[in-house]
Design an enzyme around this catalytic site. Structure first.
Site, PDB file in Angstrom:
ATOM      1  N   GLY A  12       6.964   9.554  57.367  1.00  0.00           N
ATOM      2  CA  GLY A  12       5.563   9.708  57.764  1.00  0.00           C
ATOM      3  C   GLY A  12       5.195   8.758  58.897  1.00  0.00           C
ATOM      4  CG  ASP A  33       8.996  11.511  53.549  1.00  0.00           C
ATOM      5  OD1 ASP A  33       8.540  12.604  53.202  1.00  0.00           O
ATOM      6  OD2 ASP A  33       8.341  10.677  54.220  1.00  0.00           O
ATOM      7  N   GLY A  38       5.760  14.442  55.857  1.00  0.00           N
ATOM      8  CA  GLY A  38       6.581  13.662  56.788  1.00  0.00           C
ATOM      9  C   GLY A  38       7.432  14.576  57.658  1.00  0.00           C
ATOM     10  CE1 TYR A 147      -4.525   9.216  50.133  1.00  0.00           C
ATOM     11  CE2 TYR A 147      -6.663   8.439  50.904  1.00  0.00           C
ATOM     12  CZ  TYR A 147      -5.287   8.382  50.934  1.00  0.00           C
ATOM     13  OH  TYR A 147      -4.667   7.482  51.770  1.00  0.00           O
ATOM     14  CE1 TYR A 161       3.735   0.143  34.857  1.00  0.00           C
ATOM     15  CE2 TYR A 161       5.873  -0.898  35.167  1.00  0.00           C
ATOM     16  CZ  TYR A 161       5.109   0.142  34.683  1.00  0.00           C
ATOM     17  OH  TYR A 161       5.716   1.174  34.011  1.00  0.00           O
TER      18      TYR A 161
END
Ligand code: UDP
Length: 315
Positions: A12, A33, A38, A147, A161
């Protein structure tokens, strides 16, 4: 022994520039990817290098990388409003399942992971300029929600995490960035305006063009990422260029630069299009000693030269 870094979204716009930078710094770069948005054209010059390898893989599925891994840069995601309108489910999966897989990989390998978040986590912001402490104003069920919420989930699981498993994590909030290798048809303001001007077509400004953005040149962004990755700071950091401009003025600036006498025409404003956006980069300045160096005039010229060199435009 070279440090080994996995860069997802390698083909990308941002991923390919990051591959270039880490190759230049003599890392062993593993690019990954699925080529959904991309393009191999962005990384084809790397294939002959001995310190670059490429895996064609979708990070929403289990990620396997043999050998040791020191760093992971998670840059896989559709990233323009047009793309995530066309690919809403993939956008949600890569931000959530993909990030989960890469955090698991970081934990298993003892690698440090930097995840690419976005100014979209601030939604249509009520605080201006946006500081990292602002929690945002996001519509979860609007078209941009796929998004915005995937990226907000990504930040949450990354912090989980870090806190629960002690994984070394870094979070960058990327504001509008431009430069060579942006996709011509991704619907973003800059490639759209430039290709319209080069084709002598009308320039399409959405709404009345009074909405603002602040555009950062890609090399500046890459430097910010490099510094954040190597810093000790684990909370999100804004990286962007605070020089703010209305979209109408930006369209006219691009038309002037291309040198064609284009007409600006106005089209409806997309749903939930943020009215204003400007990063507060105090943290980046203080913690990373970073600030942008490339002004719009210089950055736009380099980008225009790139677009002109594409087969689509070279005669
Ligand atoms: N925009 C526009 N015409 C276009 C494409 C985009 O006026 O052909 C506007 C868009 O509505 C937004 C701004 O330009 O207000 C920046 O859009 P972009 O898609 O580049 O990024 P984002 O909205 O994610 O900041």
């Amino acid at each position: 022994m070279r440090k080994r870094i996995l860069i997802t979204g390698a083909a990308g716009f941002l991923g390919s520039h990051l591959c270039d930078r880490f190759i230049k710094e003599d890392y062993h770069v593993i690019g990954m990817d699925n080529l959904l948005t991309g393009n191999l054209r962005n990384i084809s010059h790397m294939f002959k290098l001995e310190n670059f390898e490429f895996y064609h893989h979708d990070v929403s599925k289990f990620v396997f990388v043999p050998g040791k891994l020191d760093y992971i840069l998670n840059f896989a995601s559709p990233a323009s409003p047009i793309d995530y309108l066309k690919m809403p489910i993939q956008t949600m999966k890569v931000g959530s399942l993909g990030t989960h897989n890469l955090l698991g990989l970081a934990k298993a390998k003892g690698a440090r992971i930097l995840v690419a978040s976005t100014s979209e986590v601030y939604g249509d912001p009520n605080v201006h300029p946006q500081t990292e402490e602002y929690w945002g104003n996001v519509n979860p069920i609007g078209p941009r929600g796929v998004y915005d919420e995937a990226k907000r989930f990504q930040e949450a699981i990354t912090m989980a995490y870090h806190r629960f498993h002690g994984v070394q994590t870094r979070i960058i909030r990327i504001f509008n960035t431009y430069g060579p290798r942006m996709r011509l048809d991704d619907g973003r303001a800059l490639p759209t305006f430039m290709s319209q001007a080069l084709r002598k077509e009308n320039i399409t400004v959405f709404g009345d063009g009074s909405q603002t953005r602040s555009f950062c040149y890609v090399d500046d962004l890459v430097e910010g990422i490099f510094r954040l990755l190597h810093s000790d700071y684990t909370l999100p950091v804004n990286i962007g260029n605070p020089q703010e401009i209305t979209i109408k003025d930006f369209a006219e600036e691009v038309a002037r630069l291309v040198g064609t006498d284009c007409k600006v025409i106005y089209e409806p404003l997309p749903t939930d299009d943020p009215k204003q956006r400007q990063p507060d980069i105090t943290k980046a300045r203080e913690i990373l000693g970073w600030e942008p160096k490339v002004g719009r005039e210089e950055g736009l010229k380099i980008t225009l030269d790139y677009f002109k060199s594409l087969p689509e435009f070279s005669m």
